[in-house]
Design a protein around this motif. Structure first.
Motif, PDB file in Angstrom:
ATOM      1  N   LEU A   1      32.612  48.563  50.398  1.00  0.00           N
ATOM      2  CA  LEU A   1      33.890  48.148  49.827  1.00  0.00           C
ATOM      3  C   LEU A   1      33.688  46.965  48.889  1.00  0.00           C
ATOM      4  O   LEU A   1      34.288  46.902  47.810  1.00  0.00           O
ATOM      5  CB  LEU A   1      34.895  47.807  50.934  1.00  0.00           C
ATOM      6  N   VAL A   2      32.815  46.042  49.253  1.00  0.00           N
ATOM      7  CA  VAL A   2      32.550  44.868  48.411  1.00  0.00           C
ATOM      8  C   VAL A   2      31.980  45.294  47.054  1.00  0.00           C
ATOM      9  O   VAL A   2      32.388  44.775  46.009  1.00  0.00           O
ATOM     10  CB  VAL A   2      31.600  43.878  49.139  1.00  0.00           C
ATOM     11  N   ASP A   3      31.053  46.263  47.054  1.00  0.00           N
ATOM     12  CA  ASP A   3      30.488  46.772  45.791  1.00  0.00           C
ATOM     13  C   ASP A   3      31.588  47.324  44.890  1.00  0.00           C
ATOM     14  O   ASP A   3      31.635  47.039  43.689  1.00  0.00           O
ATOM     15  CB  ASP A   3      29.475  47.900  46.046  1.00  0.00           C
TER      16      ASP A   3
ATOM     17  N   ARG B   1      44.909  48.841  46.440  1.00  0.00           N
ATOM     18  CA  ARG B   1      44.653  50.192  45.906  1.00  0.00           C
ATOM     19  C   ARG B   1      43.162  50.512  45.921  1.00  0.00           C
ATOM     20  O   ARG B   1      42.768  51.630  46.209  1.00  0.00           O
ATOM     21  CB  ARG B   1      45.196  50.322  44.498  1.00  0.00           C
ATOM     22  N   VAL B   2      42.344  49.523  45.590  1.00  0.00           N
ATOM     23  CA  VAL B   2      40.896  49.715  45.628  1.00  0.00           C
ATOM     24  C   VAL B   2      40.463  50.048  47.060  1.00  0.00           C
ATOM     25  O   VAL B   2      39.665  50.957  47.279  1.00  0.00           O
ATOM     26  CB  VAL B   2      40.156  48.465  45.090  1.00  0.00           C
ATOM     27  N   GLN B   3      41.033  49.334  48.034  1.00  0.00           N
ATOM     28  CA  GLN B   3      40.715  49.607  49.442  1.00  0.00           C
ATOM     29  C   GLN B   3      41.142  51.012  49.839  1.00  0.00           C
ATOM     30  O   GLN B   3      40.412  51.712  50.549  1.00  0.00           O
ATOM     31  CB  GLN B   3      41.384  48.580  50.351  1.00  0.00           C
TER      32      GLN B   3
ATOM     33  N   PHE C   1      35.473  47.003  40.290  1.00  0.00           N
ATOM     34  CA  PHE C   1      36.861  47.084  39.815  1.00  0.00           C
ATOM     35  C   PHE C   1      37.331  45.749  39.251  1.00  0.00           C
ATOM     36  O   PHE C   1      38.066  45.719  38.261  1.00  0.00           O
ATOM     37  CB  PHE C   1      37.801  47.556  40.930  1.00  0.00           C
ATOM     38  N   SER C   2      36.932  44.641  39.863  1.00  0.00           N
ATOM     39  CA  SER C   2      37.373  43.343  39.354  1.00  0.00           C
ATOM     40  C   SER C   2      36.792  43.070  37.970  1.00  0.00           C
ATOM     41  O   SER C   2      37.405  42.367  37.167  1.00  0.00           O
ATOM     42  CB  SER C   2      36.994  42.222  40.317  1.00  0.00           C
ATOM     43  N   THR C   3      35.658  43.671  37.666  1.00  0.00           N
ATOM     44  CA  THR C   3      35.040  43.501  36.353  1.00  0.00           C
ATOM     45  C   THR C   3      35.648  44.425  35.305  1.00  0.00           C
ATOM     46  O   THR C   3      35.997  43.997  34.207  1.00  0.00           O
ATOM     47  CB  THR C   3      33.519  43.761  36.442  1.00  0.00           C
ATOM     48  N   VAL C   4      35.767  45.708  35.644  1.00  0.00           N
ATOM     49  CA  VAL C   4      36.193  46.690  34.635  1.00  0.00           C
ATOM     50  C   VAL C   4      37.690  47.010  34.655  1.00  0.00           C
ATOM     51  O   VAL C   4      38.217  47.498  33.669  1.00  0.00           O
ATOM     52  CB  VAL C   4      35.383  48.007  34.739  1.00  0.00           C
TER      53      VAL C   4
END
Length: 151
Positions: free
Chosen positions: A100-102, A118-120, A107-110
Motif C-alpha cells: 500500500l505504501v508503494d 480511494r487509493v486504499q 499516486f502522490s507523485t503522479v
C-alpha cells in the motif's frame, strides 16, 4: 484488391515472405510455426496453430490474414511490456510485489488529487488474496481488465 500496410508492419511482411516456402502466397502450418518463432521467439502449440488455421477456407494463411493476426498479437505483447514497466516504476525497491505504501507514493507523485481513501480502496480491490501485497499478476489483471472499476 491492393493491401495497405503501415510502416509498423514491415517486419511482419518480411517474415511472411521469408516463411512462404515456394512463394505460394500463403503460409502452411509448418510455415506458420516458423513465422511465429521468428516474430515472438517461441514455438506455437498445436492448439494455437489449430486456432489460427481454423476457418481459413483455403490451403493456408493469406498475407492479409497473417498481418491482421500478427499485428494484434504484437500489440498485446507491447501492451504487456508497458504494464511490466509501469509495475517496475511502482516497485521502487524491486521486491516483485507492491505494498500500500508503494502505491500511495506513486499516486502522490503522479496523481496527488486522488484522495488517500480511494487509493486504499483500489489497493484492497487489486490485492485479491488480501495479503497486503499486489503481485505482478494482480497488477496485470487490474491493468488489463479492471481499469474502469478501479476509481
Amino acid at each position: 484488391m491492393e493491401l495497405q500496410f503501415s510502416g509498423n508492419n514491415d517486419h511482419i511482411l518480411s517474415v511472411f515472405h521469408e516463411c512462404d516456402e515456394g512463394k505460394k502466397g500463403y503460409l502452411t502450418r509448418d510455415d506458420l510455426k516458423v513465422a511465429v518463432v521468428m516474430l515472438f521467439g517461441y514455438k506455437p502449440s498445436k492448439y494455437e496453430v489449430d486456432q489460427i488455421m481454423k476457418g481459413i477456407g483455403g490451403p493456408g494463411v493469406s498475407l492479409e490474414h497473417f498481418v491482421s493476426l500478427m499485428t494484434t498479437k504484437l500489440a498485446a505483447v507491447v501492451g504487456d511490456d508497458e504494464i511490466r514497466q509501469i509495475f517496475m516504476a511502482f516497485d521502487t525497491t524491486c521486491r516483485g510485489f507492491l505494498t500500500l505504501v508503494d502505491v500511495q507514493k506513486a499516486f502522490s507523485t503522479v496523481a496527488p488529487h486522488i484522495p488517500s481513501h480511494r487509493v486504499q480502496k483500489v489497493f484492497s480491490e487489486i490485492d485479491r488474496d488480501g495479503d497486503g501485497r499486489v503481485s505482478y499478476r494482480d497488477f496485470e489483471y487490474m491493468m488489463k481488465y479492471s481499469t474502469e472499476d478501479a476509481l
